[in-house]
Scaffold this motif. Structure first.
Motif, PDB file in Angstrom:
ATOM      1  N   ILE A  91       1.076  -1.264  -0.081  1.00 49.26           N
ATOM      2  CA  ILE A  91       0.119  -0.097   0.066  1.00 49.26           C
ATOM      3  C   ILE A  91       0.965   1.489  -0.055  1.00 49.26           C
ATOM      4  N   GLU A  92       0.661   2.092  -0.797  1.00 47.17           N
ATOM      5  CA  GLU A  92       1.352   3.279  -0.793  1.00 47.17           C
ATOM      6  C   GLU A  92       0.573   4.525   0.059  1.00 47.17           C
ATOM      7  N   ARG A  93       1.170   4.926   1.171  1.00 53.67           N
ATOM      8  CA  ARG A  93       0.592   5.786   2.025  1.00 53.67           C
ATOM      9  C   ARG A  93       1.610   7.176   2.011  1.00 53.67           C
ATOM     10  N   THR A  94       1.044   8.125   1.906  1.00 53.11           N
ATOM     11  CA  THR A  94       1.929   9.387   1.950  1.00 53.11           C
ATOM     12  C   THR A  94       0.976  10.332   3.140  1.00 53.11           C
ATOM     13  N   TYR A  95       1.923  10.869   4.018  1.00 53.37           N
ATOM     14  CA  TYR A  95       1.623  11.663   4.813  1.00 53.37           C
ATOM     15  C   TYR A  95       2.324  13.161   4.825  1.00 53.37           C
ATOM     16  N   TYR A  96       1.534  14.147   5.015  1.00 56.14           N
ATOM     17  CA  TYR A  96       2.356  15.521   5.326  1.00 56.14           C
ATOM     18  C   TYR A  96       2.090  15.748   6.733  1.00 56.14           C
ATOM     19  N   ALA A  97       3.503  16.329   7.231  1.00 55.29           N
ATOM     20  CA  ALA A  97       3.634  16.586   8.721  1.00 55.29           C
ATOM     21  C   ALA A  97       4.440  17.771   8.817  1.00 55.29           C
ATOM     22  N   LEU A  98       4.123  18.932   9.493  1.00 52.67           N
ATOM     23  CA  LEU A  98       5.098  20.068  10.111  1.00 52.67           C
ATOM     24  C   LEU A  98       5.671  19.667  11.304  1.00 52.67           C
ATOM     25  N   VAL A  99       7.092  19.757  11.356  1.00 55.25           N
ATOM     26  CA  VAL A  99       7.840  19.421  12.308  1.00 55.25           C
ATOM     27  C   VAL A  99       8.665  20.566  12.726  1.00 55.25           C
ATOM     28  N   TRP A 100       9.233  20.434  14.061  1.00 52.24           N
ATOM     29  CA  TRP A 100       9.904  21.303  14.600  1.00 52.24           C
ATOM     30  C   TRP A 100      11.425  21.310  13.833  1.00 52.24           C
ATOM     31  N   GLY A 101      12.167  22.360  13.597  1.00 53.50           N
ATOM     32  CA  GLY A 101      13.474  22.285  13.245  1.00 53.50           C
ATOM     33  C   GLY A 101      13.369  21.894  11.588  1.00 53.50           C
ATOM     34  N   VAL A 102      14.650  22.039  11.305  1.00 47.59           N
ATOM     35  CA  VAL A 102      15.025  21.294   9.757  1.00 47.59           C
ATOM     36  C   VAL A 102      16.044  20.157   9.914  1.00 47.59           C
ATOM     37  N   PRO A 103      15.722  18.893   9.297  1.00 45.81           N
ATOM     38  CA  PRO A 103      16.365  17.590   9.645  1.00 45.81           C
ATOM     39  C   PRO A 103      17.620  18.126   8.544  1.00 45.81           C
ATOM     40  N   LYS A 104      18.786  17.532   9.136  1.00 45.53           N
ATOM     41  CA  LYS A 104      20.153  17.600   8.720  1.00 45.53           C
ATOM     42  C   LYS A 104      20.108  17.137   7.246  1.00 45.53           C
ATOM     43  N   GLU A 105      19.425  16.116   6.977  1.00 45.36           N
ATOM     44  CA  GLU A 105      19.239  15.429   5.543  1.00 45.36           C
ATOM     45  C   GLU A 105      18.086  15.831   5.127  1.00 45.36           C
ATOM     46  N   SER A 106      17.796  16.339   3.706  1.00 44.77           N
ATOM     47  CA  SER A 106      16.472  16.504   3.278  1.00 44.77           C
ATOM     48  C   SER A 106      15.833  15.375   2.747  1.00 44.77           C
ATOM     49  N   THR A 107      16.302  14.376   2.664  1.00 43.68           N
ATOM     50  CA  THR A 107      15.543  13.088   2.351  1.00 43.68           C
ATOM     51  C   THR A 107      16.323  12.023   3.459  1.00 43.68           C
ATOM     52  N   GLY A 108      15.542  11.007   3.806  1.00 47.82           N
ATOM     53  CA  GLY A 108      15.991   9.989   4.842  1.00 47.82           C
ATOM     54  C   GLY A 108      15.110   8.736   5.197  1.00 47.82           C
ATOM     55  N   THR A 109      15.820   8.129   5.645  1.00 47.71           N
ATOM     56  CA  THR A 109      14.810   6.729   6.289  1.00 47.71           C
ATOM     57  C   THR A 109      15.121   6.432   7.730  1.00 47.71           C
ATOM     58  N   ILE A 110      14.106   6.302   8.484  1.00 48.57           N
ATOM     59  CA  ILE A 110      14.279   6.114   9.719  1.00 48.57           C
ATOM     60  C   ILE A 110      13.925   4.656  10.048  1.00 48.57           C
ATOM     61  N   VAL A 111      14.770   4.215  10.734  1.00 47.86           N
ATOM     62  CA  VAL A 111      14.561   2.638  11.078  1.00 47.86           C
ATOM     63  C   VAL A 111      14.691   2.487  12.452  1.00 47.86           C
ATOM     64  N   GLY A 112      13.836   1.799  13.073  1.00 48.25           N
ATOM     65  CA  GLY A 112      13.699   1.641  14.579  1.00 48.25           C
ATOM     66  C   GLY A 112      12.418   1.034  15.127  1.00 48.25           C
ATOM     67  N   HIS A 113      12.318  -0.023  15.967  1.00 50.16           N
ATOM     68  CA  HIS A 113      11.471  -0.564  16.501  1.00 50.16           C
ATOM     69  C   HIS A 113      10.399   0.374  17.366  1.00 50.16           C
ATOM     70  N   VAL A 114       9.163   0.281  17.125  1.00 53.30           N
ATOM     71  CA  VAL A 114       8.317   1.082  18.005  1.00 53.30           C
ATOM     72  C   VAL A 114       7.491   0.220  18.748  1.00 53.30           C
ATOM     73  N   GLY A 115       7.587   0.782  19.998  1.00 56.50           N
ATOM     74  CA  GLY A 115       6.877   0.097  21.058  1.00 56.50           C
ATOM     75  C   GLY A 115       6.468   1.010  22.226  1.00 56.50           C
ATOM     76  N   ARG A 116       5.393   0.385  22.989  1.00 58.14           N
ATOM     77  CA  ARG A 116       5.273   1.363  24.140  1.00 58.14           C
ATOM     78  C   ARG A 116       6.129   1.557  25.070  1.00 58.14           C
ATOM     79  N   SER A 117       6.121   2.962  25.630  1.00 62.06           N
ATOM     80  CA  SER A 117       6.945   3.373  26.757  1.00 62.06           C
ATOM     81  C   SER A 117       6.542   2.725  27.934  1.00 62.06           C
ATOM     82  N   PRO A 118       7.639   2.279  28.604  1.00 62.22           N
ATOM     83  CA  PRO A 118       7.366   1.696  29.865  1.00 62.22           C
ATOM     84  C   PRO A 118       7.009   2.711  31.141  1.00 62.22           C
TER      85      PRO A 118
END
Length: 347
Positions: free
Chosen positions: A190-217
């Protein structure tokens, strides 16, 4: 012996949050002839439509207790034990009540429909939101939506977006379409595209974030990134900076996986929480000096958009019957557009 309080929604076991008051949903008195058996396995045989994983989560969060005390997952049930399941909401029937709620339907045929959900609308009935949800409106609109998860919850829905996230959702109208669309989500096609307004300017203009996501203890309502994969579920977000506005950036996010709060958690992990996202710290001034006219400017922007700046902009998938690829796009809602315009004119 089981004293039933209500038909338990298996999703509640997974999402139960801390509460000042808890309500007993089940009380099970273990038979005097019961052989020793792990508590999760014992309950698997006695509670319908509940997976072992959800039972284990409920045990870890102390929603399930034995003899009024929390136990470990490895605890073995003994004869005459009293097992109770308590949740933050009082017991209630899980039937969805059809409600005549206005829906922004952008496409519909015999197999599926797409809805552009406004911010503030809960997708399906849950704690403190048993009515007025998208599912209540869909049930009224279609009257005979299929149900998933062995008949429990989320009728016709193969994916969700958060209450305060706006944008597109696809809903199946038949069992076949449900399975066909769900397989595409499972296969990440499935192709899913979101628009988000974020604080600051990321160092890289494009990138991939890889990291397991789970509930905070510390707070189960918040998702945390576990980069080493020691906990949570595998999650991948691709992002691209579309425009920068001094202290914030408009970015495009494409989901490879679809975990709870994935974009919100990943962007915070990157150091750029979503603008106005109270849950992940974006409702404070994170870039720029927080005083004077700038402080007033940001506070006014928060008032214009008192929710996370996230919009599910487009969806692309293969139609269950025609097998044609379909692409749908949506305009940014008014609050999002107004905040972008405000930042575009900030000097």
């Amino acid at each position: 012996m089981i004293e039933e309080r209500a038909v338990i929604d298996p999703n509640e076991l997974e999402t139960a949050e801390d509460s000042d008051e808890l309500y007993e949903h089940h009380r099970i008195v273990v038979d005097k002839r019961q052989a020793l058996l792990r508590v999760d396995k014992f309950l698997m045989d006695r509670l319908p439509n509940v997976t072992r994983n959800k039972l284990q989560n409920a045990i870890r969060t102390e929603s399930i207790q034995v003899n009024q005390k929390p136990v470990k997952v490895s605890y073995k049930v003994k004869p005459s034990d009293i097992i109770t399941i308590t949740l933050p909401e009082p017991p209630r029937d899980t039937d969805v009540v059809p409600e005549d709620i206005p829906l922004n339907i952008v496409y519909e045929d015999d197999e599926l429909l797409l809805v552009n959900k406004p911010a503030g609308m809960v997708v399906h009935p849950a704690y403190n939101n048993w009515t007025g949800t998208l599912v209540n409106g869909l049930t009224y609109h279609l009257q005979n939506l299929p149900t998933t998860r062995n008949g429990a919850g989320r009728p016709g829905l193969v994916h969700r977006i958060d209450k305060d996230t706006s944008g597109l959702l696809v809903i199946a109208k038949t069992e076949y379409s449900m399975a066909y669309l769900a397989k595409q989500f499972y296969d990440h096609t499935i192709e899913r595209t979101y628009y988000a307004l974020v604080w600051g300017v990321p160092k890289e203009s494009t990138g991939t974030i890889v990291g397991h996501v789970g509930r905070s203890p510390k707070d189960r309502r918040v998702m945390t990134v576990y980069p080493n994969g020691e906990y949570g579920k595998h999650a991948v977000t691709h992002y691209k900076v579309l425009k920068t506005f001094t202290y914030v950036s408009l970015i495009q996010c494409n989901l490879e996986t679809g975990r709870t709060h994935q974009i919100r958690a990943h962007m915070k992990y990157l150091g750029h929480p979503l603008f106005s996202d109270a849950t992940y710290g974006g409702d404070k001034i994170l870039f720029g000096t927080p005083n004077g006219s700038y402080k007033a400017f940001v506070e006014n922007a928060f008032k214009l958009m008192p929710r996370q700046a996230l919009h599910a902009k487009s969806l692309g998938f293969v139609h269950p019957l025609t097998k044609e690829f379909m692409q749908f796009d949506s305009a940014l809602p008014e609050d999002f557009s107004l905040v972008l315009e405000k930042w575009a004119h900030y000097e």
